[in-house]
Enzyme design. Sequence first.
Site, PDB file in Angstrom:
ATOM      1  CG  HIS A  21      -5.513  -0.990  -5.664  1.00 19.02           C
ATOM      2  ND1 HIS A  21      -5.827  -2.133  -4.993  1.00 19.02           N
ATOM      3  CD2 HIS A  21      -4.169  -0.934  -5.662  1.00 19.02           C
ATOM      4  CE1 HIS A  21      -4.730  -2.750  -4.605  1.00 19.02           C
ATOM      5  NE2 HIS A  21      -3.708  -2.038  -4.996  1.00 19.02           N
ATOM      6  CG  ASP A 116      -5.171  -1.777  -9.964  1.00 20.47           C
ATOM      7  OD1 ASP A 116      -4.991  -2.969 -10.238  1.00 20.47           O
ATOM      8  OD2 ASP A 116      -5.955  -1.395  -9.086  1.00 20.47           O
TER       9      ASP A 116
END
Length: 477
Positions: A21, A116
């Site tokens: 991420h 995210d």
Amino acid sequence: MASETMKLPHVAVTASPGLGHVIPLLEFSKRLVIEHGVHVSFLVMNTNEQPSAAQAQLLQSPNLPPGLQVVDLPPVDVSAVASVRFTRLCTIAEESLKSLRSVLMEIGKPQALIIDLFASQAFDIFSELSIPIYSFFTTSVAFFTFALYLPTLDREVEGEFIDLPEPIGIPGCSSVRPEDLLDHVRNRKNDDYKWFSFHMRRLPLAAGIFLNSWEDLEPVSLKAIREHRFYLQIPTPPIYPIGPLIKQDEPLIVSDEEYLAWLDKQPSDSVLFVALGSGGTLSAEQLAEMAWGLELSKQRFIWVVRKPSDATAATYFNVGSDVNDPKTYLPEGFLDRTQGVGVVIRSWAKQAAVLRHPSTGGFLSHCGWNSSLESIYHGVPMIAWPLYSEQRMNAALLTEEIGVAVKPVLEHGKKVIEREEIKRVVRLLMESEEGKVIRHRVKKLKESGVRALGKGGSSYESFACVVEKWKEDEATK
Ligand code: UDP
């Protein structure tokens, strides 16, 4: 149009824990700063434990551009947090986000927040602040369509999805075989499933969704989202395919230079790179078969090795810090017998530098989405070795739809992929006519990825279109 005197927009970006991420969101931030003149505050989720060495190196890199400010969110105490990987990740993200509001007020209210997919509590925190929240989807568009379909599947299916007798039809897209389903939806009674469906249900709340893919890579799924009535009626927020955003340069340390110097001396397209992402680990038995398979293939290789573990993602939160001696777990004599043919690296390599190198001709990968994009962007065909998370779905996409990978077969009733099978796929990829066809296909896709990112390319323009809107909003403030 933006004028010279216009104030630069300031946006905040935050990534949930894990390099899969942090890396793409950091790349996204760099691009905003360097190519689109946006000021970015990159908010890092921390815990009271030491961050992984690999992450620390990335965030302290002297190569970060001046308009990108790294801001640490207050550390979360994880002593009582579950150790199950995905639930742990979601819990850390949820706890970290509690400080988001005050941190943002301190650094100045941003024009937009980009999160995210596992930080969706931000929608609640920000509902009264009138800051638009965009989501950055860190995996494939194919997976995004699955995520949008999950609430329907949840409503319509009784029992476990993995027990369904037929592949699961995703509107307008390829079906998903139950055995390929991601870990988080394989048991609907556990916490992983609750977390996953919680976050996926909230995707439609975003002001827009950035997709790390591009038009030529996943045309079918992109068309489905834009035209199929299922996605139109959700309704799906505007989508922005802006990929492939991949890790570019990283500062090298002395040991990196050693294996890169070795690569310099090998013929072009001759080396197989073997690496399983930030978390990937193999059982002792599988690790031994991998070693034998590589040795028997007689191909050159660079292998990022980790201590064996029965968990498939044992190093996810501490990669690069897991110091160990490969001699203690690799088959006896392996290092001596493969000297000159292969190089073994402990725990972590500069993957982008290896994949970019002209001597690298194949990548045995766990099929994390970042690794897959990096491989395609550098024109390297793959051997798909999925381990955890959504990697089995990525492997199916890469082998059956995009056609840039081959997948070894796990024999029925066996627990591990055996050495002869590993030898077969390695040779197939590196030496055979079939391998050449795959290599040719991936090199074409590489060109299309480069075009998409360049000025006038689909991903560049899609990115610029959102930034233009932020600049206009800033001007009318
Ligand atoms: N990576 C690296 N060196 C390694 C292993 C991984 O630089 O030895 C990087 C890789 O380049 C990629 C990221 O770590 O950018 C892994 O992300 P991915 O989505 O492939 O997998 P995840 O780690 O999330 O499972």
